[in-house]
Design a protein around this motif. Structure first.
Motif, PDB file in Angstrom:
ATOM      1  N   VAL A  70     -59.106  32.853  61.655  1.00 48.82           N
ATOM      2  CA  VAL A  70     -58.245  32.551  60.503  1.00 48.82           C
ATOM      3  C   VAL A  70     -58.871  33.077  59.219  1.00 48.82           C
ATOM      4  N   LEU A  76     -52.922  35.078  58.505  1.00 53.06           N
ATOM      5  CA  LEU A  76     -52.966  33.685  58.951  1.00 53.06           C
ATOM      6  C   LEU A  76     -53.285  32.716  57.819  1.00 53.06           C
ATOM      7  N   TYR A  81     -52.061  27.328  59.495  1.00 51.50           N
ATOM      8  CA  TYR A  81     -53.417  27.657  59.923  1.00 51.50           C
ATOM      9  C   TYR A  81     -54.467  27.019  59.027  1.00 51.50           C
ATOM     10  N   CYS A  85     -57.362  24.823  60.669  1.00 47.91           N
ATOM     11  CA  CYS A  85     -58.793  24.927  60.337  1.00 47.91           C
ATOM     12  C   CYS A  85     -59.371  23.559  59.988  1.00 47.91           C
ATOM     13  N   THR A 317     -51.360  29.938  70.675  1.00 48.49           N
ATOM     14  CA  THR A 317     -50.719  30.448  69.466  1.00 48.49           C
ATOM     15  C   THR A 317     -50.817  31.971  69.474  1.00 48.49           C
ATOM     16  N   ILE A 320     -53.225  33.968  66.964  1.00 44.66           N
ATOM     17  CA  ILE A 320     -54.655  33.781  67.220  1.00 44.66           C
ATOM     18  C   ILE A 320     -55.040  34.420  68.540  1.00 44.66           C
TER      19      ILE A 320
END
Length: 333
Positions: A70, A76, A81, A85, A317, A320
């Motif tokens: 990310v 992202l 996101y 995180c 996802t 990612i």
């Protein structure tokens, strides 16, 4: 007539002095606690430690990978996101707060823990758990806006709004858990210092106090039910609206694709709450529940979610997963 060498008052003071001496010895001893690990499963400690070590390795590797990807991928840098995180950082704090000490118990029989260290561990574990629950609510709200009102998503969830939501989630966790520490520190600990647990769980610690701990018990139970009830309600409302939007999609393929992604997220979220609620109820009412089963459940709700979240929210996802495959392919060339 008996010749008393000591006044009668001195004889009355002897048991009092002995009592105070014993109290001081006990209080000195209770500057440290003894964590037993998983009582009743000592023979299986090595196998439990191997399983938990593997899960911890997956959790650390997976969550750091999410943070790295990310951070590197500018596309992202969006609310979904950012919250992911936050969840990764919280999972790292949660798992790291419990695993190193647990493994030292299983591998090196290092069971002692300082009182201050015990309270510090207690704070980070419970604060991270409450914060994680708040992050689930934030993620559900983000998905609700993205699916039900996509045209206004960027105007509703701006970076300042995301920052305020994140700060509120963290502050809520800290403010709700700080009383745990204040109450736990004020109780007198003058009995056993053995905690039949693998970490400093709040109720497991305060139960050692030689005082009426009703305040701690009721407050802990209130926080647990308040957080779970409020957060699950908010998540349920968000996902109800999301499901309505999904079933209004024109094609079955689109419905199944969207529902599959959101459904797995919802299952993971709900699965995180059930063990927490079970552990809270067992501490107060589950006297017939086997101790080793309770300990394993309490360990699981702190270790399993940090292991599953990178897989469910990361690998599944698309953005990612594609970025991770690019990095691995590039390094392999």
């Amino acid at each position: 007539m008996m010749d008393n060498q000591y006044p009668q008052s001195d004889f009355l003071l002897v048991p009092i002095k002995v009592f105070h001496t014993m109290m001081l010895i006990n209080l000195i001893n209770l500057s440290t606690f003894i964590l037993l690990g998983s009582p009743g499963l000592e023979v299986a400690h090595i196998w439990i430690s191997i399983l938990f070590s593997a899960m911890y390795a997956v959790a650390v590797l997976g969550n750091f990978s999410i943070l790295f990807i990310v951070n590197m991928e500018l596309s992202l840098h969006v609310p979904m996101y950012y919250f992911l995180c936050m969840l990764a950082v919280t999972d790292l704090i949660l798992s790291t707060s419990i695993l190193p000490k647990m493994l030292s118990i299983f591998w090196f029989n290092s069971k002692e823990i300082d009182f201050s260290a015990c309270l510090t561990q207690m704070f980070f574990i419970h604060c991270a758990a409450v914060t994680e629950s708040g992050i689930f609510v934030a993620m559900a709200f983000d998905r609700y806006v993205a699916i039900c009102d996509p045209l206004r998503h960027s105007t509703i969830l701006t970076n300042p709004v995301v920052a305020k939501i994140s700060l509120a989630v963290v502050l809520r966790g800290g403010m709700l858990i700080l009383p745990y520490l204040f109450l736990a520190r004020r109780w007198p600990y003058c009995g056993t210092n053995i905690i039949p647990h693998s970490y400093c769980e709040h109720m497991a610690v305060v139960k050692l106090a030689c005082a009426d701990i009703s305040i701690s018990s009721y407050y802990s139970l209130s926080v647990t039910f308040l957080v779970i009830a409020l957060d699950v309600f908010c998540i349920a409302v968000s996902y109800t609206q999301i499901l309505r939007a999904i079933f209004s999609l024109p094609t079955k393929d689109a419905q199944l694709k969207t529902f599959g992604t959101r459904g797995s997220h919802l299952i993971v979220i709900l699965a995180s709450y059930i063990p927490v609620l079970f552990s809270a109820l067992v501490h107060r009412f589950g006297h017939n529940v086997a101790l080793h089963f309770h300990i394993l459940m309490a360990n699981s709700y702190l270790i399993v979610p940090p292991t599953l979240h990178p897989i469910i929210y990361g690998v599944r996802t698309k953005q990612i997963r594609n970025r991770l495959l690019q990095l691995l392919t590039h390094k392999g060339m």
